[in-house]
Scaffold this motif. Structure first.
Motif: not given
Ligand code: MN
Ligand code: PEP
Length: 361
Positions: A126, A155, A296, A322, A333, A336
């Protein structure tokens, strides 16, 4: 009534149908001519006052048997069809439209061709956090025979107190890892003023979901010659998505890839709702390559594989996910991203589905 009489009436109806058809098309041609004049004068095509006047005149002249309400309804349909015709015409002129260019746009990323029918996988963390982290992921990609690495250096975070990325330093790390392992690098840029700087480090400029309608950023991406991966906005319609791509292409950068990344709905069991129908629609409507970000869109590791398969089966030119060496300590993140062994299993399972083609063996 005899059979003969009935036939006669039916023939008359057929004749009237034909006359109506000819009249409707003549009317449509006139509407188009008016539309052209309005276009030149920069006037809006839909004129509600004029439409009201026309309907009032018709109702005034109406002698039945249709009642006034039915007359209004029928003519409203005719007016709407004519207006739609003009909107279709407008769509035809979009540079990103299939009507403008029938063949697929194919983008060459250091010998990896995107959009030619062979799907590709983009993977990476990420956020760029350290040289060690990026090199570990780059090595894993290389071992899998992949060539496209993602990583965020700027970001766009929901909270201003969250990690904002390493900035230019992050781009330098990505470049070093890419050069070391022969990869192409994709990274998000959030500031129009950074476009030219970004070109020194990245092979693909990403425009994130939150910036899909940042028109100054889109214009800046259109003025450079580095390919762009444009992500669909959090609540963007497909039409808005294509208009955003048009901003870039119309400024002279024709190398744009679209990326479906899920949209906001009421559903809470996924981070976003993956709009898989967007894939075939985008492929039909546009000649640009289409990716699906399975990370995402879902926000869940457990359904990455079926969603990747669905994306590829629906005709996507590739998927994005990712990967982090240690997701538990990731600076963004963390929930995930998948670790490297899971990524290897994912790739093995995806290859076994035969949906990837020869490019990723
Ligand atoms: Mn991300
Ligand atoms: C990303 O890909 O790093 C990202 C922030 O995704 P999105 O813009 O789709 O939210």
């Amino acid at each position: 009534m005899s059979e003969h009489e009935l036939d006669g009436l039916r023939r008359k109806l057929d004749e009237i149908n034909l006359q109506l058809l000819q009249l409707l098309n003549r009317r449509a041609t006139l509407v188009q001519e008016i539309g052209e004049i309005k276009k030149k004068q920069g006037i809006n095509k839909f004129d509600p006052e004029r439409e009201q006047d026309m309907l009032n005149q018709l109702v005034k002249q109406n002698q039945g048997p249709f009642d006034d309400q039915t007359v209004r309804y029928l003519f409203k349909q005719i007016f709407k069809a004519s207006l739609d015709l003009q909107i279709d015409e407008q769509k035809k002129t979009l540079l990103v439209s299939r009507k403008e260019q029938a063949e697929n746009t194919v983008i060459n990323l250091g010998g990896t061709h995107i959009g030619n029918g062979t799907p590709h996988v983009i993977a990476g963390p990420c956020s760029v956090e350290s040289e060690e982290q990026v090199f570990a992921v780059a090595r894993a990609l290389k071992e899998q025979g992949l060539t496209l690495m993602r990583g965020g250096a700027f970001k766009p975070r929901t909270s201003p107190y969250d990690f904002q990325g390493l900035g230019e330093e992050g781009l330098k790390i990505l470049r070093r890892a890419a050069d070391e392992f022969g990869l192409q690098v994709i990274s998000e840029i959030v500031n129009p003023a950074d476009m030219e700087m970004a070109e020194r480090y990245v092979d693909v400029i990403q425009i994130g979901a939150r910036n899909m309608q940042n028109f100054e950023l889109l214009k800046a991406a259109g003025s450079v010659r580095t390919p762009v991966l444009l992500k669909r906005g959090l609540s963007a319609t497909i039409e808005e998505f294509l208009f955003a791509a048009e901003y870039i292409v119309s400024r002279g950068n024709s190398q744009v890839m679209l990326c479906e990344r899920g949209i906001r709905t009421y559903e809470k069991w996924t981070r976003n709702t993956l709009d898989i129908s967007a894939v075939p629609i985008l492929k039909n409507e546009s000649h640009l390559p289409v990716f699906v970000d399975i990370t995402h869109s879902t926000g869940r590791r457990d359904i990455l594989l079926p969603c990747a398969k669905a994306a590829l089966a629906a005709g996507a030119d590739g998927i994005m996910l990712e990967v982090h060496p240690n997701p538990a300590v990731a600076l963004s993140d963390a929930k995930q991203q998948i670790d490297i062994p899971s990524f290897e299993t994912f790739m093995k399972d995806l290859r076994a589905s035969n949906l990837l083609g020869n490019g990723n063996l």
